[in-house]
Write a protein that holds these residues in place. Structure first.
Motif, short mmCIF file in Angstrom:
data_model
loop_
_atom_site.label_atom_id
_atom_site.label_comp_id
_atom_site.label_asym_id
_atom_site.label_seq_id
_atom_site.Cartn_x
_atom_site.Cartn_y
_atom_site.Cartn_z
N VAL A 46 0.82 -1.21 0.00
CA VAL A 46 0.00 0.00 0.00
C VAL A 46 0.86 1.27 0.00
CG1 VAL A 46 -1.61 1.35 1.43
CG2 VAL A 46 -1.99 -1.08 1.12
N LEU A 75 0.87 4.68 -2.27
CA LEU A 75 0.59 5.99 -1.66
C LEU A 75 1.74 6.98 -1.89
CD1 LEU A 75 -1.10 5.00 1.69
CD2 LEU A 75 -2.12 6.18 -0.24
N GLY A 107 2.66 6.02 11.80
CA GLY A 107 2.12 5.26 10.67
C GLY A 107 2.54 5.94 9.38
N GLY A 147 4.60 5.21 7.02
CA GLY A 147 4.74 4.41 5.78
C GLY A 147 5.98 4.76 4.99
N TYR A 175 6.47 12.32 3.92
CA TYR A 175 6.13 13.52 4.71
C TYR A 175 7.27 13.83 5.67
CZ TYR A 175 1.38 13.41 2.90
OH TYR A 175 0.29 13.45 2.05
N PHE A 217 7.36 6.17 12.57
CA PHE A 217 6.98 4.99 13.36
C PHE A 217 6.06 4.14 12.49
CE2 PHE A 217 4.46 2.43 16.13
CZ PHE A 217 5.20 2.21 17.28
N VAL A 263 7.19 -2.62 7.28
CA VAL A 263 7.00 -1.37 6.54
C VAL A 263 8.25 -0.49 6.65
CG1 VAL A 263 5.61 0.73 6.33
CG2 VAL A 263 4.49 -1.46 6.75
N GLY A 282 7.42 -0.69 15.16
CA GLY A 282 6.51 -1.06 16.24
C GLY A 282 5.07 -1.05 15.79
N PHE A 339 1.54 0.66 16.83
CA PHE A 339 1.12 1.78 17.68
C PHE A 339 -0.02 1.43 18.65
CE2 PHE A 339 -0.54 3.48 13.39
CZ PHE A 339 -1.80 2.91 13.51
N ASN A 394 -3.75 6.88 8.74
CA ASN A 394 -3.42 5.59 9.35
C ASN A 394 -4.60 5.10 10.18
OD1 ASN A 394 -3.21 6.21 12.17
ND2 ASN A 394 -1.35 7.34 11.71
C1 LIG Z 1 -2.72 4.12 4.52
S1 LIG Z 1 -1.07 4.04 5.06
C2 LIG Z 1 -0.62 5.75 5.22
C3 LIG Z 1 0.83 6.01 4.97
C4 LIG Z 1 1.24 7.49 5.02
N1 LIG Z 1 1.04 8.01 6.36
C5 LIG Z 1 0.46 8.31 4.02
O1 LIG Z 1 -0.39 9.10 4.40
O2 LIG Z 1 0.68 8.15 2.81
C6 LIG Z 1 -1.30 3.54 6.73
C7 LIG Z 1 0.02 3.37 7.45
O3 LIG Z 1 -0.25 3.02 8.82
C8 LIG Z 1 0.62 1.97 9.17
N2 LIG Z 1 0.03 1.17 10.24
C9 LIG Z 1 -1.12 0.47 10.20
N3 LIG Z 1 -1.34 -0.16 11.35
C10 LIG Z 1 -0.28 0.14 12.15
C11 LIG Z 1 0.07 -0.21 13.48
N4 LIG Z 1 -0.72 -1.00 14.19
N5 LIG Z 1 1.23 0.28 13.98
C12 LIG Z 1 2.02 1.08 13.23
N6 LIG Z 1 1.74 1.45 11.97
C13 LIG Z 1 0.60 0.98 11.44
C14 LIG Z 1 0.75 1.18 7.87
O4 LIG Z 1 1.82 0.28 7.89
C15 LIG Z 1 0.86 2.27 6.85
O5 LIG Z 1 2.17 2.69 6.68
#
Ligand SMILES: C[S@@+](CC[C@H](N)C(=O)[O-])C[C@H]1O[C@@H](n2cnc3c(N)ncnc32)[C@H](O)[C@@H]1O
Length: 351
Positions: free
Chosen positions: A143, A147, A179, A181, A185, A201, A206, A227, A229, A246
């Protein structure tokens, strides 16, 4: 019977089917054009015959494909010696050509993959075993690449520019992209504030991908923290915590963690999809959202929503209760200056 008219005319039914059939044909035409690499060969004007020869495709249908693409503004036409010649318009050169920095081909390609599920909709509806099964460790690394390609075409720069105007950002030393990714940013923030250290984080699988982006952009002040979150410590002493799309972004427990991890006077900048009034596009997206299961994600029934999420009003109330002052809540389209989506950006200050 034959001479009797039905009680209603078939106009509406025919209109619905004609409209969707035309759009579906257009979808497959675009899919084919992209898969054939048509836009890669139209940097300069070419005749129909030249293009058909290069792509080894039927010349008559090529002529009509080019006429369609011209109608929708993806290519332009001139007449030379009585012959029509075509080339890409600027937007096709920027976004549809292989190798362009702003190529949207990979994100678009994911539509071509997802459409296959719609062809199997009845199986998916009747039998859960046809639903795609993912787990967060394999799902998110894919994903975030999509993105990254998408956001760097407009959203990223506009959001960074918007946040950079805040004094709190200009004076910040430590930022968390929760989160985060791909980390674009976090990388962009450090380019705008040379005294800033950014921490991305994200899940362990990822952040391996994040590190590739950090290397690609030769970012010096960007670091990763692996980790989960929901269960792990997210660190502390941050001047800014940024959250974008996220799964924790509407969750009160994550908001509490963010509050605890921020310095007094620090900003929580949260960009999330908050569903309000839903349209037909949203209903269709919600169906697609329910076509797959992801282990480790507590998905709710509406797209990009998760169990325990609050709606915008309740989320803002909760932030205030925690001790945040809401500085602004803005529709993302206003910041981007284009019709983009239904996300909101919340800027809240820990007081
Ligand atoms: C839809 S992506 C968004 C990525 C970036 N922030 C953006 O806006 O383009 C969601 C992000 O949240 C992270 N994520 C989802 N669940 C998570 C968790 N439990 N702990 C840490 N990161 C998490 C995913 O790995 C992913 O990188």
């Amino acid at each position: 019977m034959l001479l009797n008219l039905p009680d209603k005319s078939p106009e509406k039914i025919l209109e619905i089917f004609n409209e969707v059939y035309t759009k579906t044909k257009l979808f497959y035409l675009l899919k084919t054009a992209i898969e054939l690499g048509l836009f890669d060969h139209l940097e300069e004007f070419r005749s129909v015959e030249e293009l058909a020869e290069i792509l080894k495709i039927d010349v008559v249908m090529t002529e009509y494909i080019l006429k369609v693409l011209e109608e929708i503004g993806l290519i332009e036409c001139k007449t030379k010696n009585g012959k029509r010649q075509y080339k890409n318009t600027e937007i096709s050169n920027i976004f549809l050509k292989e190798g362009s920095f702003y190529s949207l081909r990979d994100p678009i390609h994911s539509c071509f993959e997802n459409i296959k599920n719609w062809e199997n909709l009845s199986d998916i509806l009747k039998n859960k075993k046809y639903r795609k099964k993912e787990d967060i460790n394999s799902f998110f690394p894919k994903v975030i690449k999509k993105l990254a390609d998408e956001c760097k075409c407009w959203e990223l720069q506009k959001i960074l520019e918007y946040i950079a105007k805040y004094e709190e950002f200009k004076n910040a030393k430590k930022l968390l992209d929760l989160g985060g990714g791909h980390g674009l940013y976090a990388i962009g923030f450090t380019l705008l504030n040379k005294n800033l250290k950014s921490y991305v984080f994200d899940l362990p699988d990822v952040v391996k991908e994040t590190q590739k982006f950090i290397k690609k952009y030769n970012a010096k002040n960007v670091f990763t923290i692996a980790g989960n979150f929901y269960t792990d410590d997210i660190g502390n002493g941050y001047d800014i915590i940024f959250c974008s799309y996220n799964p924790g972004g509407k969750n009160p427990k994550i908001a509490q963690k963010v509050y605890n991890a921020l310095n007094k006077g620090g900003l929580f900048i949260n960009k999330q999809f908050f569903p309000e009034k839903e349209s037909i596009e949203d209903f269709l997206d919600n169906i697609e959202w329910n076509m797959f299961d992801a282990e480790g994600l507590k998905k709710d029934k509406r797209k990009y929503t998760f169990k325990g999420d609050l709606n915008l009003e309740k989320y803002l109330d909760y932030l205030k209760k925690l001790g945040f002052k809401i500085i602004e809540v803005k529709d993302i389209n206003q910041i981007l200056g284009i019709k983009y989506g239904k996300a909101k950006i919340i800027i809240a200050k820990k007081i």
